[in-house]
Write a protein that holds these residues in place. Structure first.
Motif: not given
Length: 123
Positions: A15-20, A81-89, A102-111
């Protein structure tokens, strides 16, 4: 060896996090946070450099006896989206991506985005 191999055992969840970058744009040089617990008080300030997409955060922790520590984090801010693409690779499997603390799904406007990824067994 890839750092995720060192951070997560076979079949384990990491589990990790990042600021956007949106966080940097919303808060700029004006992010201040303070709080107090029974063990310490803290102050956190951040400054964002949009030209390098980096954020410098200073944490100051003070114990009741006035001793403490200061820690500085410098991090590059990535869009979800950048992190998602790297993980997909990678061979890692995304278990979930969550908006902030939270447990809400992340979205493009997430901080801030929290990710849960699984390392496949025997990898």
């Amino acid at each position: 060896m890839s750092s995720w191999r060192l951070a997560c055992s076979s079949g384990g969840v990491f589990v990790f996090d990042h600021v956007t970058p949106r966080h940097g744009h919303v808060h700029g040089d004006d992010f201040h946070d303070t709080g107090t617990t029974a063990a310490f008080s803290y102050r956190r300030t951040s400054a964002y450099d949009p030209s390098t997409q980096t954020q410098r955060t200073v944490f100051t922790l003070t114990r009741p006896d006035s001793t403490g520590a200061r820690e500085v984090h410098v991090q590059r801010l990535y869009a979800p989206g950048t992190v998602a693409a790297r993980l997909a690779e990678s061979p890692l499997q995304v278990v979930g991506r969550y908006d902030g603390f939270t447990t809400r799904p992340a979205h493009d406007q997430s901080l801030r985005v929290h990710w849960a990824v699984r390392r496949p067994v025997n990898l």
